[in-house]
Scaffold this motif. Structure first.
Motif, PDB file in Angstrom:
ATOM      1  N   ARG A  85      -0.320  -4.909  -5.109  1.00  0.00           N
ATOM      2  CA  ARG A  85      -0.262  -6.316  -5.531  1.00  0.00           C
ATOM      3  C   ARG A  85       0.837  -7.058  -4.762  1.00  0.00           C
ATOM      4  N   PRO A 107       0.918  -2.014  -8.657  1.00  0.00           N
ATOM      5  CA  PRO A 107      -0.453  -1.487  -8.798  1.00  0.00           C
ATOM      6  C   PRO A 107      -1.305  -1.768  -7.564  1.00  0.00           C
ATOM      7  N   TRP A 108      -2.226  -0.828  -7.288  1.00  0.00           N
ATOM      8  CA  TRP A 108      -3.166  -0.985  -6.175  1.00  0.00           C
ATOM      9  C   TRP A 108      -4.400  -1.704  -6.691  1.00  0.00           C
ATOM     10  N   GLU A 109      -4.840  -2.759  -5.967  1.00  0.00           N
ATOM     11  CA  GLU A 109      -5.967  -3.565  -6.416  1.00  0.00           C
ATOM     12  C   GLU A 109      -6.943  -3.805  -5.258  1.00  0.00           C
TER      13      GLU A 109
END
Length: 233
Positions: free
Chosen positions: A156, A83-85
């Motif tokens: 992540r 996931p992109w955070e």
């Protein structure tokens, strides 16, 4: 380049670009910049030759690694599915943008870019087109690598090494810029800066970059302590 001004195919460039991919997969931007540069120079056949040759070589090596390890494709698919955070990319991108080296280098690049791109066609000398082409290639590498870094550095578990290509391109551009700023101004630019003023400007910017690099070491120490604190939590 050939004598007619066109870019010729380079096997060393192809091999180094393929090797860069296996240093870090994100470094495919080196080949992407080369392909885009050739395309913008209206050498579409050369851009397709570079792209096809690079893809073929990378797929061949990747297939060999997959056959030997049995998990190379799984590794790539797993890493890209993370996931992109924003909280992952924020400390890295803010540190890069606020770094004194980045600010000083950007000022030199913008100033030299105005000088290079603002020179009138009739004033250009034999080496001017080559200088402008190299400058444009480095600028393309900077733009593409920064765009990619904003996508991958937010995944992540990502780290600041995603910015290495962007930093390389920026400081490559800076070196080219300092050289151009130290040269004699063209006729259309001589009313703005004299030759001595151009040299003095390049010297001042060079000294500023050295000072900015020293200042960055202090920020790097604080940045390292912050990362260590984050990882201990």
């Amino acid at each position: 380049k050939k004598k007619d001004g066109k870019i010729s195919f380079s096997w060393p460039a192809l091999l180094f670009a393929a090797a860069a991919f296996y240093t870090k997969q994100q470094y495919f931007v080196f080949m992407l910049a080369m392909v885009l540069f050739a395309f913008l120079k209206r050498q579409r056949r050369l851009s397709l030759l570079y792209l096809g040759s690079w893809l073929g070589l990378v797929l061949l090596i990747s297939s060999l690694i997959q056959a030997l390890t049995g998990g190379y494709w799984a590794h790539l698919s797993c890493a890209s599915a993370l996931p992109w955070e924003w909280q992952t990319i924020k400390p890295f991108i803010s540190q890069f943008l606020l770094d004194p080296k980045t600010i000083a280098a950007t000022a030199a690049v913008i100033w030299a870019g105005c000088k290079i791109l603002g020179k009138h066609k009739e004033e250009e000398e034999d080496d001017d087109e080559k200088v402008r082409d190299i400058w444009q290639l480095a600028a393309l590498l900077l733009a593409t690598s920064l765009l990619l870094a904003t996508c991958t550095m937010g995944l992540r578990g990502a780290y600041h090494n995603h910015l290495l290509c962007s930093e390389f391109a920026l400081f490559w551009l800076t070196g080219l810029s300092l050289k151009q700023l130290s040269l004699k101004p063209s006729a259309s630019q001589s009313n703005v800066l004299s030759t001595k003023q151009s040299t003095d400007l390049a010297t001042a910017l060079g000294a500023t970059l050295i000072a900015a690099s020293a200042l960055s070491l202090l920020q790097l120490n604080a940045f390292g302590k912050e990362l260590a604190y984050r990882q201990s939590m």
